[in-house]
Scaffold this active site. Sequence first.
Site, short mmCIF file in Angstrom:
data_model
loop_
_atom_site.label_atom_id
_atom_site.label_comp_id
_atom_site.label_asym_id
_atom_site.label_seq_id
_atom_site.Cartn_x
_atom_site.Cartn_y
_atom_site.Cartn_z
N HIS A 148 -2.28 8.18 5.89
CA HIS A 148 -2.61 6.88 5.28
C HIS A 148 -4.03 6.50 5.70
O HIS A 148 -4.80 6.03 4.86
CB HIS A 148 -1.59 5.85 5.75
N HIS A 175 -9.90 2.25 0.05
CA HIS A 175 -8.46 1.97 0.03
C HIS A 175 -8.10 1.24 -1.25
O HIS A 175 -8.43 0.06 -1.44
CB HIS A 175 -8.10 1.12 1.25
N CYS A 186 0.81 -1.22 0.00
CA CYS A 186 0.00 0.00 0.00
C CYS A 186 0.84 1.28 0.00
O CYS A 186 0.29 2.38 -0.05
CB CYS A 186 -0.95 -0.01 1.20
N PHE A 246 1.92 -3.60 3.87
CA PHE A 246 2.28 -4.91 4.41
C PHE A 246 3.77 -5.15 4.20
O PHE A 246 4.36 -4.69 3.23
CB PHE A 246 1.48 -6.01 3.71
N LYS A 277 -9.44 8.45 2.42
CA LYS A 277 -10.03 7.12 2.26
C LYS A 277 -11.46 7.03 2.80
O LYS A 277 -12.16 6.06 2.50
CB LYS A 277 -9.14 6.07 2.93
N GLU A 302 -0.65 5.26 13.38
CA GLU A 302 -0.27 6.44 12.60
C GLU A 302 -0.46 7.72 13.40
O GLU A 302 0.37 8.64 13.34
CB GLU A 302 -1.06 6.51 11.30
#
Length: 416
Positions: free
Chosen positions: A311, A345, A171, A404, A340, A322
């Site tokens: 994010h 996403h 991502c 990831f 988002k 975050e």
Amino acid sequence: MTGERSGGRRRFDAAVTGLGMMTPAGKGTAASWEGIRRGAGTEAVRVPELVGIAPEFVCQVPDFDPVAVVGRRRAGQFDRSSLLLLAAAMEAVADAGLDPQSWDGTRVGVVIGNGIGGAETWEAQHRRLLERGPRRVSPRLIPMLSPNMAAGYVSLEFGARGPSLVTATACASGTTAIGTARELLRSGACDVVITGGAEAPLTPSLVTGFQQMGALSGRGDDIRAASRPFDADRDGFVAAEGAAVLVLERARDARARGARIRAMVSGYGASADAYHPTAPDPECTGASLALRAALRDAGIGPGEVDHVNAHGTATRINDATEARLIRQVLGDRPLVTSVKGVTGHSLSAAGAIEAAASALTLQDSFVPPTANLESLDPEIELEVVAKEGRWTPAEVVVSNSFGFGGQNAVLLLTRA
């Protein structure tokens, strides 16, 4: 802003001279930005392919017509991810005022973030193999599904003969791509780089895979409110497709040709958590390295950051981690938002979409709201913009991306 880095060396500004966006918020940059600015809710739809096997709602680019992008004869030769990317790239190159017929293609590079490749093609052709036999599998299967073709097709479309690369950092891929593109300009390898990210992962197996991980929102009774970044009641992200492309040039070159500059990419940092395959490091050690590297690269202090385009996936652990990172490194001064809540996403495309939104925030002096944020999680000790956007003369924006594998990438953008 100092414009200097440690050792006194001037920072390197890459000018954003073109933007192209294909997102669930709208087709094209103007429509996407308007949807993000409005922040009315998640642009989710129910799709028949997912009935009974996964969450039935995802975020798709509305009314996307492949024929309008590449023509009827060629439309069946590309995976949907490549078609979204080509549409965004065509818009971005036109927006930059560049003519591929007259540029020196050997000085034009392409760097695209793409982690999964042609997922829709792969799944459809595998089903055809099982149901109809090997002779019915398309001879175009491999070029349609290979992740490297995200950059390959853009190079072919525009005659770009410089370095052609795909970054795959989950991502964070789109953000990694833009940071890498900036380095090609800095090194002198290219004069123009077409960069960004694209993904079309809305297949039954992939959506089911995310569901089995517990990553997706289950708010099927109210899909417009499903993606809720930083909200106390958040329960996961909404899977999405999309693409965004930025045209980058050296700032001095862009000014010399009289180009419109939307913003500058002035800093980039990357790191790894080396902690867990899918969970973020709760101590934010790796992510902090990336954020601090971006600040250092730009010669900007933590107290000078006006806005963070987060994010912000709307998953419980990621949002909390975050928020902890932002507060540790930047304090509580910056206005924070996650797009988002509108777009869902889009995995490898997310960082590019958010970089484009960051550039538009700087251009328009407007921080969009975080959609569906009704009650800020008490653990999120930040000023998160909600309900309505904020008019503010932001000079410095940070755009975070985390993937990831503990792969972190951060861009720092400044006003042109």
